[in-house]
Write a protein that holds these residues in place. Structure first.
Motif: not given
Length: 372
Positions: A288, A321-323, A349
């Motif tokens: 992540k 942002l989390e991806i 994401s």
């Protein structure tokens, strides 16, 4: 046939030939290399019916002739001979044997008639051009990691070489994708390549071609028809069938509206991904990426084995942002970067992410995210 040749020269010529030969095949002649001696040179020809390689080397030919002998066996014998040895090859047609002597060593190998050896049908090549070895090496090396290994989608089992229009005009372009990631590499279009039919160069051919491209100063003669592609140097000619299929329209999956820009030291990024991925479960290998202003946190949480986290200083000025990505895909893409910085362009994401080297748009990579 009778000839003498220096061991190093012979080994180099045989190395390429024996690597084309399929180890497991039901046709005995396909395990052999065709040796043809004439004038002051000897040629070694090997094929698996899809690829044919001919390697020529200087030799002292006492008696011209031709025969076929086990490629792997001959290569192993020559490999184990001492450096600098003079190797003598003598064929006795009536006994069906090839005698190899070097110093005090003597070997006798069974031969098969040259008439049984399949020679690839010649092709009318509609396009012929010359390209520097370094340029072709970059095109194929940077694209090949994304070749699909899924046999059902056979048209993705190679690198799609074609002409296209880049930002600065016409280019020679190589593209490979497996549906999860994509590589698109451009180089200036060589003279004579205009109007070339796009061809899908098979994975095995890409691997064999790599051996021709080590010398940066070499010019590679490239010939393309609808069914075959040929790469040649003065010493080696590699001819291959191309994959019979239509490569998908890859331009549709290259995002153009990704505005969130992350710039990171490519080498530091790859090392950090590798470290945190150590604890991930082999099946998902998900990493992540949590992005905040000028800060990137890489994390892995594998309930059955543990968790890991690492922070990197980066250039990022967009909203949080989390991806998530497959760690292997991130590592492979980061390892393609020749210059210091990698630039990632995100949208959200759930959308494909674009990666390139600094501001250079001649090499563009796309990777699909995964849920984490």
């Amino acid at each position: 046939m009778k000839l003498s040749i220096e061991r190093g020269t012979l080994l180099k010529a045989l190395a390429q030939a024996q690597s084309v030969v399929e180890r497991r095949n039901t046709i005995p002649i396909l395990a052999n290399v065709l040796i043809e001696a004439d004038g002051n040179q000897v040629s070694f020809r090997a094929t698996d019916l899809d690829i044919e390689v001919v390697d020529r080397a200087p030799a002292m030919v006492e008696r011209a002739g031709a025969t076929t002998v086990s490629a792997v066996m001959l290569h192993e014998i020559v490999r184990k001979l001492p450096d600098g040895a003079l190797v003598n090859l003598a064929e006795d047609g009536s006994a069906g044997r090839l005698t190899i002597t070097a110093g005090r060593s003597t070997f006798s190998l069974a031969t098969l008639p040259r008439e049984d050896f399949p020679v690839m049908a010649t092709s009318e090549y509609s396009t012929n051009f010359s390209a520097p070895a370094g340029m072709l090496r970059r095109l194929f090396d940077k694209a090949k990691f994304a070749i699909s290994t899924e046999e059902t989608r056979y048209y993705l089992n190679g690198v799609y070489m074609h002409t296209a229009t880049g930002e600065d005009g016409p280019v020679l372009r190589c593209v490979a994708t497996d549906g999860h990631r994509l590589a698109r590499i451009d180089a200036p279009l060589p003279e004579g390549a205009q109007g070339m039919a796009g061809v899908i160069v098979p994975r095995k051919t890409v691997g064999e071609l790599r051996k021709l491209l080590d010398d940066d100063d070499a010019a590679i003669a490239v010939s393309v028809s609808e069914t075959k592609v040929r790469f040649a140097t003065p010493a080696i000619t590699l001819t291959s069938k191309v994959i019979d299929g239509t490569f998908p329209d890859y331009t549709r999956v290259i995002p153009t509206g990704n505005t969130r820009r992350l710039e990171v030291d490519a080498s530091e990024f790859a090392k950090a991904v590798d470290r945190v991925a150590t604890v991930s479960s082999e099946r998902s290998r998900a990493v992540k990426l949590s992005l905040d202003e000028d800060r990137l946190i890489l994390s892995v949480n594998a309930p059955d084995s543990g968790a890991a986290e690492e922070e990197l200083a980066v250039a990022y000025g967009d909203e949080r942002l989390e991806i998530g990505f497959n760690a292997k895909y991130l590592l492979e893409i980061a390892s393609q970067v020749d210059r210091e910085n990698a630039v990632f362009l995100f949208n959200s994401s759930g959308d494909p992410t674009l990666m390139r080297e600094g501001n250079d748009t001649s090499a563009v990579y796309v990777v699909m995210p995964m849920r984490v």
